[in-house]
Design an enzyme around this catalytic site. Structure first.
Site, PDB file in Angstrom:
ATOM      1  N   ASP A 152       1.420 -11.519 -67.589  1.00 39.30           N
ATOM      2  CA  ASP A 152       2.325 -12.517 -68.257  1.00 39.30           C
ATOM      3  C   ASP A 152       1.808 -13.870 -67.814  1.00 39.30           C
ATOM      4  O   ASP A 152       1.840 -14.303 -66.547  1.00 39.30           O
ATOM      5  CB  ASP A 152       3.615 -12.316 -67.970  1.00 39.30           C
ATOM      6  CG  ASP A 152       4.709 -13.275 -68.605  1.00 39.30           C
ATOM      7  OD1 ASP A 152       5.355 -13.018 -69.501  1.00 39.30           O
ATOM      8  OD2 ASP A 152       4.982 -14.342 -67.865  1.00 39.30           O
ATOM      9  N   TYR A 164       1.085 -22.661 -67.451  1.00 41.70           N
ATOM     10  CA  TYR A 164       0.488 -22.296 -66.246  1.00 41.70           C
ATOM     11  C   TYR A 164      -0.830 -22.762 -65.906  1.00 41.70           C
ATOM     12  O   TYR A 164      -1.227 -22.776 -64.738  1.00 41.70           O
ATOM     13  CB  TYR A 164       0.754 -20.773 -65.877  1.00 41.70           C
ATOM     14  CG  TYR A 164       1.842 -20.194 -66.007  1.00 41.70           C
ATOM     15  CD1 TYR A 164       3.247 -20.872 -66.208  1.00 41.70           C
ATOM     16  CD2 TYR A 164       2.136 -18.751 -66.212  1.00 41.70           C
ATOM     17  CE1 TYR A 164       4.291 -20.296 -66.563  1.00 41.70           C
ATOM     18  CE2 TYR A 164       3.216 -18.166 -66.542  1.00 41.70           C
ATOM     19  CZ  TYR A 164       4.334 -19.163 -66.520  1.00 41.70           C
ATOM     20  OH  TYR A 164       5.589 -18.323 -66.755  1.00 41.70           O
ATOM     21  N   LYS A 196       2.604 -18.091 -73.735  1.00 45.99           N
ATOM     22  CA  LYS A 196       3.959 -18.746 -74.028  1.00 45.99           C
ATOM     23  C   LYS A 196       3.407 -20.192 -74.645  1.00 45.99           C
ATOM     24  O   LYS A 196       2.607 -20.973 -74.043  1.00 45.99           O
ATOM     25  CB  LYS A 196       4.909 -18.884 -73.072  1.00 45.99           C
ATOM     26  CG  LYS A 196       4.967 -17.623 -72.277  1.00 45.99           C
ATOM     27  CD  LYS A 196       6.321 -17.703 -71.179  1.00 45.99           C
ATOM     28  CE  LYS A 196       6.048 -16.468 -70.252  1.00 45.99           C
ATOM     29  NZ  LYS A 196       5.347 -16.724 -69.311  1.00 45.99           N
ATOM     30  N   HIS A 215       8.321 -20.810 -75.275  1.00 43.03           N
ATOM     31  CA  HIS A 215       8.543 -20.801 -73.676  1.00 43.03           C
ATOM     32  C   HIS A 215      10.045 -21.382 -73.439  1.00 43.03           C
ATOM     33  O   HIS A 215      10.728 -20.678 -72.521  1.00 43.03           O
ATOM     34  CB  HIS A 215       7.623 -21.807 -73.178  1.00 43.03           C
ATOM     35  CG  HIS A 215       7.456 -21.172 -71.609  1.00 43.03           C
ATOM     36  ND1 HIS A 215       6.251 -21.445 -70.889  1.00 43.03           N
ATOM     37  CD2 HIS A 215       8.334 -20.770 -70.762  1.00 43.03           C
ATOM     38  CE1 HIS A 215       6.119 -20.996 -69.790  1.00 43.03           C
ATOM     39  NE2 HIS A 215       7.478 -20.906 -69.397  1.00 43.03           N
TER      40      HIS A 215
HETATM   41  N1  LIG Z   1       9.558 -17.608 -68.896  1.00 44.81           N
HETATM   42  C1  LIG Z   1       9.931 -18.512 -67.842  1.00 44.81           C
HETATM   43  O1  LIG Z   1      10.336 -19.748 -67.974  1.00 44.81           O
HETATM   44  C2  LIG Z   1       9.609 -18.229 -66.538  1.00 44.81           C
HETATM   45  C3  LIG Z   1       8.788 -17.111 -66.362  1.00 44.81           C
HETATM   46  N2  LIG Z   1       8.182 -16.602 -65.314  1.00 44.81           N
HETATM   47  C4  LIG Z   1       7.457 -15.299 -65.249  1.00 44.81           C
HETATM   48  O2  LIG Z   1       7.822 -14.384 -64.289  1.00 44.81           O
HETATM   49  C5  LIG Z   1       6.867 -14.037 -63.403  1.00 44.81           C
HETATM   50  C6  LIG Z   1       7.594 -13.737 -61.861  1.00 44.81           C
HETATM   51  O3  LIG Z   1       8.605 -14.587 -61.490  1.00 44.81           O
HETATM   52  P1  LIG Z   1       8.363 -15.691 -60.056  1.00 44.81           P
HETATM   53  O4  LIG Z   1       9.100 -17.050 -60.506  1.00 44.81           O
HETATM   54  O5  LIG Z   1       6.712 -15.856 -60.220  1.00 44.81           O
HETATM   55  O6  LIG Z   1       8.849 -15.283 -59.007  1.00 44.81           O
HETATM   56  P2  LIG Z   1       9.161 -13.723 -58.478  1.00 44.81           P
HETATM   57  O7  LIG Z   1      10.600 -13.385 -58.429  1.00 44.81           O
HETATM   58  O8  LIG Z   1       8.071 -12.710 -58.911  1.00 44.81           O
HETATM   59  O9  LIG Z   1       8.646 -14.047 -56.878  1.00 44.81           O
HETATM   60  C7  LIG Z   1       7.438 -14.440 -56.521  1.00 44.81           C
HETATM   61  C8  LIG Z   1       7.638 -14.781 -55.093  1.00 44.81           C
HETATM   62  O10 LIG Z   1       7.775 -13.764 -54.399  1.00 44.81           O
HETATM   63  C9  LIG Z   1       6.745 -13.481 -53.143  1.00 44.81           C
HETATM   64  N3  LIG Z   1       6.613 -11.962 -53.401  1.00 44.81           N
HETATM   65  C10 LIG Z   1       5.873 -11.185 -54.354  1.00 44.81           C
HETATM   66  N4  LIG Z   1       5.860  -9.925 -53.828  1.00 44.81           N
HETATM   67  C11 LIG Z   1       6.746  -9.764 -52.568  1.00 44.81           C
HETATM   68  C12 LIG Z   1       6.913  -8.944 -51.732  1.00 44.81           C
HETATM   69  N5  LIG Z   1       6.815  -7.601 -52.141  1.00 44.81           N
HETATM   70  N6  LIG Z   1       7.709  -9.101 -50.580  1.00 44.81           N
HETATM   71  C13 LIG Z   1       7.956 -10.446 -50.144  1.00 44.81           C
HETATM   72  N7  LIG Z   1       7.756 -11.518 -51.240  1.00 44.81           N
HETATM   73  C14 LIG Z   1       6.909 -11.286 -52.225  1.00 44.81           C
HETATM   74  C15 LIG Z   1       5.545 -14.297 -53.771  1.00 44.81           C
HETATM   75  O11 LIG Z   1       4.543 -14.628 -52.771  1.00 44.81           O
HETATM   76  P3  LIG Z   1       3.154 -14.313 -52.723  1.00 44.81           P
HETATM   77  O12 LIG Z   1       2.439 -14.559 -53.783  1.00 44.81           O
HETATM   78  O13 LIG Z   1       2.624 -14.765 -51.365  1.00 44.81           O
HETATM   79  O14 LIG Z   1       3.122 -12.618 -52.619  1.00 44.81           O
HETATM   80  C16 LIG Z   1       6.051 -15.443 -54.380  1.00 44.81           C
HETATM   81  O15 LIG Z   1       6.359 -16.402 -53.608  1.00 44.81           O
HETATM   82  C17 LIG Z   1       6.280 -15.570 -63.333  1.00 44.81           C
HETATM   83  O16 LIG Z   1       4.854 -15.124 -62.659  1.00 44.81           O
HETATM   84  C18 LIG Z   1       5.971 -15.781 -64.625  1.00 44.81           C
HETATM   85  O17 LIG Z   1       4.982 -15.080 -65.386  1.00 44.81           O
HETATM   86  C19 LIG Z   1       8.682 -16.989 -64.171  1.00 44.81           C
HETATM   87  C20 LIG Z   1       9.522 -18.183 -64.253  1.00 44.81           C
HETATM   88  C21 LIG Z   1      10.210 -18.837 -65.353  1.00 44.81           C
HETATM   89  O1  LIG Z   2       7.394 -20.580 -64.946  1.00 45.82           O
HETATM   90  C1  LIG Z   2       7.688 -20.684 -65.865  1.00 45.82           C
HETATM   91  O2  LIG Z   2       7.530 -20.027 -66.929  1.00 45.82           O
HETATM   92  C2  LIG Z   2       8.484 -22.073 -66.416  1.00 45.82           C
HETATM   93  O3  LIG Z   2       8.888 -22.096 -67.256  1.00 45.82           O
HETATM   94  C3  LIG Z   2       8.924 -22.813 -64.901  1.00 45.82           C
HETATM   95  O4  LIG Z   2       8.041 -22.866 -64.150  1.00 45.82           O
HETATM   96  C4  LIG Z   2       9.861 -23.858 -65.399  1.00 45.82           C
HETATM   97  O5  LIG Z   2       9.188 -24.541 -66.034  1.00 45.82           O
HETATM   98  C5  LIG Z   2      10.096 -24.770 -63.962  1.00 45.82           C
HETATM   99  O6  LIG Z   2      10.687 -24.178 -62.957  1.00 45.82           O
HETATM  100  C6  LIG Z   2      10.018 -26.102 -63.833  1.00 45.82           C
HETATM  101  O7  LIG Z   2      10.454 -26.410 -62.854  1.00 45.82           O
END
Ligand SMILES: NC(=O)C1=CN([C@@H]2O[C@H](COP(=O)(O)OP(=O)(O)OC[C@H]3O[C@@H](n4cnc5c(N)ncnc54)[C@H](OP(=O)(O)O)[C@@H]3O)[C@@H](O)[C@H]2O)C=CC1
Ligand SMILES: O=C(O)C(=O)[C@@H](O)[C@H](O)C(=O)CO
Length: 281
Positions: free
Chosen positions: A45, A50, A75, A108
């Site tokens: 994803d 990004y 997205k 998005h």
């Molecule tokens: N559509 C939208 O608006 C959004 C979409 N997303 C999507 O969702 C995905 C996931 O969400 P995201 O916000 O990245 O956050 P997550 O909930 O996936 O958490 C990621 C964080 O957790 C840490 N982590 C990962 N695995 C572990 C573990 N097993 N134990 C402890 N810590 C861990 C990572 O650190 P480390 O990398 O150091 O392991 C990072 O700091 C995004 O990457 C994106 O693709 C996210 C936000 C908004």
């Molecule tokens: O991660 C995503 O997909 C997002 O849309 C977020 O980063 C969002 O834009 C945000 O948290 C900005 O502060």
């Protein structure tokens, strides 16, 4: 790795588990995605926002995997909602990803306070992109119930998914319910609460200890059992492996209820509120 697939409302299917690459720096994305693919991940994803689609594409090309073995989502960025720009932007994403077609293209953010609140014409542009074969499926992200109702009423085109913030501290049930009512699936973003307090919450830690699992694995298993699609982000190969090892244990009914009871409503949000978020990168 035995990852379940879910059927979408357009008769395609999607791996229920994958890797999200928000905040993975562009120059590290190929390495992280390669690690994930080597471990058996088959769903990535990403997003135009990004800035790392090229790294995803480089990892896909180097993997030697057939195109239909890996599910790829990107997205539409917030500055590209006008239909013509939305179409141009997917062409650019495909170029960066090195693909002829993505599996899923999402709006998005709805940006209801921008573009005169006109996300319907943007949605129509995505439907055209699907007809043109540039994406197999189309969906939305961060759509509140009124947003998803509006695009379906206006166009008759139902999104395959709505990608929204969901984790135990923010269960987001109203948006989940609206999504499922339309026959779309929920993609739960930030399933680990962005690595925040849920990983040390005493309820989550106790349940993890009872199963010989980690708190992250408990959070992910809870969401998969609810039928949501998850793609936790990690840049660590060990944590990528840990996050994928969730299909060999089961939570009890009481544990599921305890996790559901952690919901704090809007106070549990980690990310922006889609009703007011208007950021254009
Ligand atoms: N559509 C939208 O608006 C959004 C979409 N997303 C999507 O969702 C995905 C996931 O969400 P995201 O916000 O990245 O956050 P997550 O909930 O996936 O958490 C990621 C964080 O957790 C840490 N982590 C990962 N695995 C572990 C573990 N097993 N134990 C402890 N810590 C861990 C990572 O650190 P480390 O990398 O150091 O392991 C990072 O700091 C995004 O990457 C994106 O693709 C996210 C936000 C908004
Ligand atoms: O991660 C995503 O997909 C997002 O849309 C977020 O980063 C969002 O834009 C945000 O948290 C900005 O502060």
């Amino acid at each position: 790795m035995d990852i379940p697939s879910l059927q979408l409302n357009d008769q395609t299917s999607i791996p229920q588990f994958g890797l999200g690459v928000w905040q993975v720096p562009a120059d590290e994305t190929q390495r992280v995605v390669t690690d994930a693919l080597e471990l058996g991940y088959r769903h990535i994803d990403t997003a135009q926002m990004y800035g790392n689609e090229a790294g995803v594409g480089a990892a896909l090309a180097a993997s030697g995997l057939a195109r239909d073995e890996v599910y790829v989502t990107t997205k539409l960025n917030n500055g590209f909602h006008e239909p013509a720009r939305a179409k141009e932007s997917l062409a650019r994403s495909l170029e960066l990803l090195g693909l002829d077609q993505v599996d899923l293209f999402l709006i998005h953010w709805p940006l209801p306070t921008r573009y005169d609140g006109d996300f319907v014409s943007t949605w129509e542009a995505l439907a055209e992109l699907r007809s043109e074969g540039l994406t197999r499926s189309i969906g939305v992200s961060n759509f509140q119930p009124q947003h998803i109702d509006r695009i379906v009423e206006a166009t008759g085109v139902v999104p395959a998914v709505n990608q929204i913030e969901v984790h135990p501290y923010f269960a987001n049930e109203a948006a989940r319910e609206a999504t499922r009512r339309h026959g779309a699936l929920v993609e739960a973003w930030s399933p680990l609460g962005q690595g925040g307090g849920e990983l040390t919450d005493e309820v989550v830690v106790r349940i993890a200890q009872a199963h010989g699992k980690t708190p992250a694995q408990v959070l992910l298993r809870w969401q998969v059992d609810r039928g949501d699609i998850v793609f936790p982000k990690s840049m660590s190969r060990d944590r990528l492996a840990e996050n994928a090892a969730i299909f060999d244990f089961a939570l009890t009914t009481a544990e599921v209820a305890e996790l559901a009871a952690l919901d704090r409503g809007p106070a549990g949000r980690q990310g922006p509120d889609p009703d007011v978020f208007d950021w254009i990168p």
